[in-house]
Design a protein around this motif. Structure first.
Motif, PDB file in Angstrom:
ATOM      1  N   GLY A  33      -4.760   8.158  -8.940  1.00 57.72           N
ATOM      2  CA  GLY A  33      -5.007   9.517  -9.411  1.00 57.72           C
ATOM      3  C   GLY A  33      -4.011  10.489  -8.822  1.00 57.72           C
ATOM      4  N   SER A  34      -2.743  10.263  -9.075  1.00 52.97           N
ATOM      5  CA  SER A  34      -1.656  11.112  -8.601  1.00 52.97           C
ATOM      6  C   SER A  34      -1.563  11.150  -7.080  1.00 52.97           C
ATOM      7  N   ALA A  35      -1.751  10.014  -6.468  1.00 52.41           N
ATOM      8  CA  ALA A  35      -1.512   9.809  -5.035  1.00 52.41           C
ATOM      9  C   ALA A  35      -2.540  10.452  -4.115  1.00 52.41           C
ATOM     10  N   HIS A  36      -3.726  10.709  -4.593  1.00 55.98           N
ATOM     11  CA  HIS A  36      -4.767  11.233  -3.716  1.00 55.98           C
ATOM     12  C   HIS A  36      -5.594  10.065  -3.188  1.00 55.98           C
ATOM     13  N   PHE A  37      -5.692   9.972  -1.885  1.00 60.16           N
ATOM     14  CA  PHE A  37      -6.505   8.923  -1.288  1.00 60.16           C
ATOM     15  C   PHE A  37      -7.959   9.382  -1.238  1.00 60.16           C
ATOM     16  N   LEU A  38      -8.869   8.430  -1.352  1.00 59.86           N
ATOM     17  CA  LEU A  38     -10.289   8.751  -1.317  1.00 59.86           C
ATOM     18  C   LEU A  38     -10.819   8.782   0.109  1.00 59.86           C
ATOM     19  N   THR A  41      -8.300   9.781   7.518  1.00 63.03           N
ATOM     20  CA  THR A  41      -7.767   9.153   8.731  1.00 63.03           C
ATOM     21  C   THR A  41      -6.753   8.079   8.329  1.00 63.03           C
ATOM     22  N   LEU A  42      -5.749   7.956   9.147  1.00 64.32           N
ATOM     23  CA  LEU A  42      -4.645   7.053   8.849  1.00 64.32           C
ATOM     24  C   LEU A  42      -5.099   5.605   8.716  1.00 64.32           C
ATOM     25  N   GLU A  43      -5.997   5.153   9.566  1.00 60.83           N
ATOM     26  CA  GLU A  43      -6.477   3.770   9.512  1.00 60.83           C
ATOM     27  C   GLU A  43      -7.156   3.470   8.180  1.00 60.83           C
ATOM     28  N   LYS A  44      -8.001   4.371   7.707  1.00 63.95           N
ATOM     29  CA  LYS A  44      -8.715   4.162   6.446  1.00 63.95           C
ATOM     30  C   LYS A  44      -7.770   4.270   5.251  1.00 63.95           C
ATOM     31  N   VAL A  45      -6.812   5.174   5.322  1.00 63.31           N
ATOM     32  CA  VAL A  45      -5.832   5.315   4.241  1.00 63.31           C
ATOM     33  C   VAL A  45      -4.984   4.052   4.144  1.00 63.31           C
ATOM     34  N   SER A  50      -3.714  -0.786   1.189  1.00 62.54           N
ATOM     35  CA  SER A  50      -3.618  -2.246   1.189  1.00 62.54           C
ATOM     36  C   SER A  50      -4.429  -2.845   0.045  1.00 62.54           C
ATOM     37  N   PHE A  51      -5.610  -2.298  -0.221  1.00 56.36           N
ATOM     38  CA  PHE A  51      -6.419  -2.782  -1.341  1.00 56.36           C
ATOM     39  C   PHE A  51      -5.724  -2.528  -2.682  1.00 56.36           C
ATOM     40  N   HIS A  52      -5.109  -1.367  -2.829  1.00 62.29           N
ATOM     41  CA  HIS A  52      -4.375  -1.068  -4.059  1.00 62.29           C
ATOM     42  C   HIS A  52      -3.236  -2.070  -4.257  1.00 62.29           C
TER      43      HIS A  52
END
Length: 76
Positions: A33-38, A41-45, A50-52
């Motif tokens: 969605g245009s590079a928005h992470f859900l 925090t850096l670890e979760k992003v 990685s999943f993507h």
């Protein structure tokens, strides 16, 4: 200056790069969605990204080899 010299020496290099590198990033950006992470925090992003990437690679493998051979390889 070095980059410009390389491009002048080999003008097709950028075209090849766009074909091989830019497409996966564009696809992932579209999925996200245009590079928005859900997540935050850096670890979760990192985990989300990685999943993507894993999903992208699995979809490519299915297109290249098919589902059957991919499942067989995963079982081995």
């Amino acid at each position: 200056e070095k980059m410009q010299a390389r491009l002048e020496h080999r003008p097709d290099a950028m075209l090849i790069r766009r074909q091989t590198v830019e497409h996966p990033f564009g696809t992932l950006k579209s999925w996200m969605g245009s590079a928005h992470f859900l997540t935050k925090t850096l670890e979760k992003v990192r985990t989300e990204m990685s999943f993507h990437i894993l999903a992208y690679n699995i979809k490519r493998m299915i297109r290249i080899f098919g589902v059957g051979p991919l499942l067989e390889a995963m079982r081995a």
